[in-house]
Design an enzyme around this catalytic site. Sequence first.
Site, mmCIF file in Angstrom:
data_model
loop_
_atom_site.group_PDB
_atom_site.id
_atom_site.type_symbol
_atom_site.label_atom_id
_atom_site.label_comp_id
_atom_site.label_asym_id
_atom_site.label_seq_id
_atom_site.Cartn_x
_atom_site.Cartn_y
_atom_site.Cartn_z
ATOM 1 N N GLY A 1 83.304 62.655 61.510
ATOM 2 C CA GLY A 1 83.889 62.872 62.824
ATOM 3 C C GLY A 1 83.405 61.861 63.845
ATOM 4 N N LYS B 1 89.071 54.613 58.498
ATOM 5 C CA LYS B 1 88.971 54.293 59.926
ATOM 6 C C LYS B 1 88.029 53.116 60.169
ATOM 7 C CE LYS B 1 84.712 56.007 60.860
ATOM 8 N NZ LYS B 1 83.621 55.483 61.721
ATOM 9 N N THR C 1 85.985 54.974 66.989
ATOM 10 C CA THR C 1 85.536 53.752 66.338
ATOM 11 C C THR C 1 86.362 52.539 66.747
ATOM 12 O OG1 THR C 1 84.979 55.163 64.449
ATOM 13 C CG2 THR C 1 84.851 52.812 64.095
ATOM 14 N N GLU D 1 80.238 49.576 57.623
ATOM 15 C CA GLU D 1 80.799 50.070 56.364
ATOM 16 C C GLU D 1 82.179 49.493 56.063
ATOM 17 O OE1 GLU D 1 79.256 51.750 54.166
ATOM 18 O OE2 GLU D 1 78.153 53.461 54.947
#
Length: 331
Positions: free
Chosen positions: A135, A190, A247, A280
């Site tokens: 989240g 994402k 993000t 990531e």
Amino acid sequence: MTFKHAGVIGAGAWGTALAQVCARAGLKVTLQARESEVVESIKAKGENTLFLPGVALEAEIAAVSDMAGLAGCDLILAVAPAQHLRSALKALAPHLRAGVPVVLCAKGVEQGSLKLMTEVAAETLPDAPIAVLSGPSFAGEVARNLPTAVTLACEDEALGRAIAETIATPTFRPYLVADLIGAEAGGAVKNVLAIACGIVEGKGLGRSAHAALITRGFAELTRLAVALGGKAETVAGLCGLGDLVLTCSSPQSRNMSVGLALGQGMSLEEALAGKLSVAEGVASAPAVRQLARRLGVEAPISQAVAAILAGEVEVDAAIAGLLSRPLKAEV
């Protein structure tokens, strides 16, 4: 079903922030760090000066370097980066007591195997109950006790509720779902899309382009999640849309900051230089591209990001390619 002692694997910024959450919720916390300087810093100063400087840690947090230090824990939060999660869980396995739940907090797709983190956990810890935490949550804000809401996914409703009630605080609110795949697919894709949004920002393409990219990125994130077996309504929540908006909207995001540098003309090596924390999306992009191809899912933005990172195409050419795609219906 009660938990009293949480073990956190990985003492980067996010792992340290989650250790703070658990300590504030009244748990004894053992934080495992690969870096000896982090262990020494926490012991000597009560602060993770390497990854989360300036944040005073709760007194209930003890730092260890060896997985054996987690043997007494009755709840594990695995916060090692996605590409290192398999080795971390293998190292944990000899010290994990039967029935102790493991909450996966890494976001990504494993390179090579193209597996989600739940699949990695199933192979390395086949008997452990698994949950997923995902989240919109910046580590620094969570560590400083600012309000945050997340998704906690667990197929066992009673276990999920017990974990949520254990780690919840007035400023950290877990919302329950049963859809593990949807929760982790949103978190994985994402990060790749955030690199694309950073490129848009770095190129100065404007807020309209930024909003369009988030929206069309969410469409491909949803397609991929559903193709994997997740639910569209799951990724429409905190673990998908919520995390994507956060993000993709702030250079505080490690992934967006990498894209920002690429959009400003830096090489990938220059964009990553000096960064202690892992972005990531850089590691997940090629895996997401391969996974989309394997599943027959249209994911042009993720594919463009993977091509840029691999040096297969220049940023301007990738943007031109996206803008020249045939017109189509929005749905």
